[in-house]
Design an enzyme around this catalytic site. Structure first.
Site, PDB file in Angstrom:
ATOM      1  N   ASN A   1       0.849  -1.194   0.000  1.00 25.39           N
ATOM      2  CA  ASN A   1       0.000   0.000   0.000  1.00 25.39           C
ATOM      3  C   ASN A   1       0.879   1.237   0.000  1.00 25.39           C
ATOM      4  OD1 ASN A   1       0.468   0.885   2.878  1.00 25.39           O
ATOM      5  ND2 ASN A   1      -0.297  -1.184   3.223  1.00 25.39           N
TER       6      ASN A   1
ATOM      7  N   ASP B   1      -4.309  -6.279   5.499  1.00 23.21           N
ATOM      8  CA  ASP B   1      -5.308  -7.111   6.178  1.00 23.21           C
ATOM      9  C   ASP B   1      -5.265  -8.549   5.661  1.00 23.21           C
ATOM     10  OD1 ASP B   1      -6.296  -5.085   7.812  1.00 23.21           O
ATOM     11  OD2 ASP B   1      -7.519  -4.267   6.178  1.00 23.21           O
TER      12      ASP B   1
ATOM     13  N   PRO C   1      -2.795 -11.708  10.827  1.00 24.47           N
ATOM     14  CA  PRO C   1      -3.104 -11.437  12.237  1.00 24.47           C
ATOM     15  C   PRO C   1      -3.115  -9.929  12.480  1.00 24.47           C
ATOM     16  CG  PRO C   1      -0.836 -12.203  11.987  1.00 24.47           C
ATOM     17  CD  PRO C   1      -1.480 -12.326  10.643  1.00 24.47           C
ATOM     18  N   ASP C   2      -3.942  -9.481  13.429  1.00 28.33           N
ATOM     19  CA  ASP C   2      -3.938  -8.069  13.809  1.00 28.33           C
ATOM     20  C   ASP C   2      -2.925  -7.918  14.946  1.00 28.33           C
ATOM     21  OD1 ASP C   2      -4.535  -5.556  15.122  1.00 28.33           O
ATOM     22  OD2 ASP C   2      -6.321  -5.494  13.856  1.00 28.33           O
TER      23      ASP C   2
HETATM   24  O1  C5P Z   1      -8.295  -2.192  12.022  1.00 23.64           O
HETATM   25  P1  C5P Z   1      -7.321  -1.277  11.376  1.00 23.64           P
HETATM   26  O2  C5P Z   1      -6.366  -1.972  10.431  1.00 23.64           O
HETATM   27  O3  C5P Z   1      -7.899  -0.067  10.740  1.00 23.64           O
HETATM   28  O4  C5P Z   1      -6.462  -0.733  12.633  1.00 23.64           O
HETATM   29  C1  C5P Z   1      -5.376   0.097  12.449  1.00 23.64           C
HETATM   30  C2  C5P Z   1      -4.457  -0.053  13.616  1.00 23.64           C
HETATM   31  O5  C5P Z   1      -4.177  -1.437  13.874  1.00 23.64           O
HETATM   32  C3  C5P Z   1      -3.110   0.567  13.350  1.00 23.64           C
HETATM   33  O6  C5P Z   1      -2.598   1.000  14.590  1.00 23.64           O
HETATM   34  C4  C5P Z   1      -2.324  -0.596  12.766  1.00 23.64           C
HETATM   35  O7  C5P Z   1      -0.923  -0.413  12.908  1.00 23.64           O
HETATM   36  C5  C5P Z   1      -2.833  -1.753  13.564  1.00 23.64           C
HETATM   37  N1  C5P Z   1      -2.861  -3.035  12.833  1.00 23.64           N
HETATM   38  C6  C5P Z   1      -2.044  -4.082  13.207  1.00 23.64           C
HETATM   39  N2  C5P Z   1      -2.085  -5.269  12.525  1.00 23.64           N
HETATM   40  C7  C5P Z   1      -2.943  -5.450  11.527  1.00 23.64           C
HETATM   41  C8  C5P Z   1      -3.801  -4.408  11.137  1.00 23.64           C
HETATM   42  C9  C5P Z   1      -3.735  -3.209  11.801  1.00 23.64           C
HETATM   43  O8  C5P Z   1      -1.224  -3.909  14.131  1.00 23.64           O
HETATM   44  N3  C5P Z   1      -2.977  -6.615  10.888  1.00 23.64           N
END
Ligand code: C5P
Length: 400
Positions: free
Chosen positions: A210, A279, A305-306
Site C-alpha cells: 500500500n 489485512d 493477524p492483527d
Molecule cells: O483495524 P485497522 O487496520 O484499521 O487498525 C489500524 C491499527 O491497527 C493501526 O494502529 C495498525 O498499525 C494496527 N494493525 C495491526 N495489525 C494489523 C492491522 C492493523 O497492528 N494486521
C-alpha cells in the site's frame, strides 16, 4: 523544519580535520532556524578560515580574546549570555583537557568557563588519542562537571586508522542538539513501534502493498527517542533513514512484522502500531514467477493477524496506541476501533488528509474523549502525540 527557531547557539570550532564538517553544521543549524555565533580557536582557523564561517553564519566570527570589535572587550562574557547552548564541534583532545582543568587561555576556553548555559561537546580525534587514559580521565571530568557529550562515533579516520574518535556527522549533531532541548518525558521508558506498509508476496517478484510512506511512524519514533525513550522501530519497506538513536528492524510481510514485534516486546512500556499492515496476504506465495496466460487469474487471500489487537490482549500488555486512517465518519470508526482493540489511546485521521504527505490533521481519542490537534507537519504532531502519551502514562502512574 524550524526546530531550532529562536535558539541562539555559540559554535566553538577547535583544531581538528573535522573542522571542515563544522562549516556544514553551521549551514544546517541556520536552516533549522538557529542563530549561530562561531568562535574559532587559532588551531581551528588553520583548518577553515573565519571567512567561511562568517559567510555561512551571517555573523561576525570571533577568534581573539582581545578582539577590539566587542565594545566592552568582553566577548568571553557577552557571547554566551543570551545563548541557549555552547556547542564545540569538533572538540580536540587538547580542548577537552583544558576545559577539564578549568584553563582559560583563549577566547573559547574562557567563554566556556564564563558561560551560564549548557556546554555540549562533540569530540574528534585519532582513536589512540581518544583511548588514552589522560583523555578518558578528562572526558569523565567534564561529564562530571555537567558537560554533555555528542559522540564520538567509530569508523574510518582521516589518519587512515579505524576506531573510536570520529566526530559525529553534522546531521547527527543537529539531531542531537534538537533532542537536547526536548523535555525527557519518556525517560526510562521502552517504546516499540511499527511503521510503513507491509509487502505480501504473490510470487518472487510481485506482491501486495500500500502507499504508506512511513513518515508518521518514523516521526513518532524520532519524537519518542527525543523524549528520552529507548526505541525499537519495526519497519516495513520504506525509503526513509532510521531516526538518530532509534534501533530499526526491517521486515517485509505482516507475519515478519508480528514476529519482530513479539521479539522486541519483553520489557516494553509502550507499543504504538502506526504501520499500515495488510489485512490479507496471498494464501500461497508462488515459488516461481507467475507467467501470463491470457486467462483470468484469481488470487486466494487469507487474513493476516492483527498485531496491535494481539499485543493489547496480552495479560502483560504495554500501554498500546493505535492509528486509524478512515475515509469518512472518523469519530465513530476511530472510537469503535479503540474500544474493539482495547486501546487506551488512538490517533485518528481522515485519509486524503495525511497519507504520504508531510502534513497531517489528526484527532487523539482516549478514555477522556477526543482531542483534535491543529493541522501541522508530522514532526510537530509527533511531538504533541508523545506529550499526550507521556501525560497518560504519568496519570496512570506506570513506574518507569
Ligand atoms: O483495524 P485497522 O487496520 O484499521 O487498525 C489500524 C491499527 O491497527 C493501526 O494502529 C495498525 O498499525 C494496527 N494493525 C495491526 N495489525 C494489523 C492491522 C492493523 O497492528 N494486521
Amino acid at each position: 523544519m524550524n526546530e531550532l527557531a529562536g535558539r541562539k547557539i555559540v559554535l566553538g570550532v577547535t583544531g581538528g580535520v573535522a573542522a571542515y564538517k563544522a562549516a556544514e553544521l553551521v549551514r544546517l543549524l541556520g536552516k533549522a532556524g538557529a542563530r549561530v555565533q562561531v568562535v574559532l580557536t587559532d588551531a581551528g582557523a588553520r583548518f577553515v578560515t573565519p571567512v567561511t564561517f562568517q559567510a555561512l553564519s551571517g555573523n561576525t566570527v570571533w577568534t581573539d580574546i582581545w578582539d577590539p570589535r566587542m565594545a566592552n572587550n568582553m566577548a568571553h562574557i557577552d557571547l554566551s549570555r543570551d545563548a541557549d547552548a555552547v556547542l564545540v564541534a569538533p572538540a580536540s583532545a587538547d580542548f577537552i583537557a583544558r576545559v577539564a582543568h578549568g584553563l582559560a587561555d583563549d577566547l573559547l576556553t574562557t567563554l566556556c568557563l564564563a558561560r551560564d548555559c549548557p556546554l555540549l561537546v562533540a569530540p574528534a580525534m585519532n582513536r589512540q588519542m581518544w583511548e588514552h587514559p589522560a583523555t578518558q580521565r578528562n572526558v569523565r571530568q567534564i561529564v562530571d562537571d555537567g558537560v554533555t557529550l555528542f559522540g564520538p562515533a567509530a569508523g574510518d579516520q582521516a589518519c587512515g586508522e579505524i576506531g573510536m574518535g570520529r566526530m559525529e556527522e553534522p546531521e547527527t549533531l543537529l539531531e542531537n542538539l534538537i533532542a537536547y532541548f526536548v523535555p525527557k518525558t519518556l525517560a526510562g521508558r521502552r517504546v516499540v513501534l511499527t511503521a510503513g506498509p507491509t509487502f505480501e508476496a504473490i510470487d518472487p517478484v510481485r506482491g501486495i502493498t500500500n502507499s504508506s510512506s512511513g513518515k508518521m511512524g518514523y516521526a513518532l519514533a524520532r519524537a519518542c527517542a527525543q523524549a528520552g525513550a529507548e526505541v525499537v522501530l519495526v519497519s516495513g519497506p520504506v525509503a526513509l533513514p532510521a531516526p538518530v538513536g532509534v534501533r530499526r528492524i526491517d521486515v517485509r510481510s505482516a507475519l515478519e512484522m508480528r514476529a519482530a514485534v513479539f521479539d522486541a516486546l519483553p520489557g516494553a512500556d509502550v507499543f504504538i502500531g502506526v504501520a499500515a499492515v495488510a489485512d490479507y496476504r496471498p494464501a500461497q506465495a508462488a515459488e516461481h514467477k507467475i507467467k501470463k496466460s491470457g486467462e483470468t487469474l484469481s488470487l486466494a487471500l487469507t487474513p493476516n493477524p492483527d498485531i496491535l489487537t494481539e499485543v493489547a490482549a496480552r495479560a502483560d500488555a504495554p500501554f498500546c496506541v493505535g492509528f486509524a486512517a478512515e475515509s469518512r465518519d472518523l469519530d465513530a470508526y476511530a472510537e469503535g476501533k479503540r474500544r474493539n482493540k482495547r486501546l487506551p489511546m488512538l490517533v485518528g485521521n481522515l485519509v486524503g488528509d495525511g497519507l504520504g504527505s508531510d502534513d497531517n490533521l489528526v484527532i487523539l481519542y482516549d478514555d477522556a474523549g477526543k482531542h483534535p490537534l491543529p493541522r501541522a507537519p508530522k514532526s510537530v504532531l509527533a511531538g504533541q502525540i508523545v506529550d499526550h502519551l507521556a501525560g497518560l502514562l504519568a496519570a496512570r502512574a506506570i513506574p518507569s
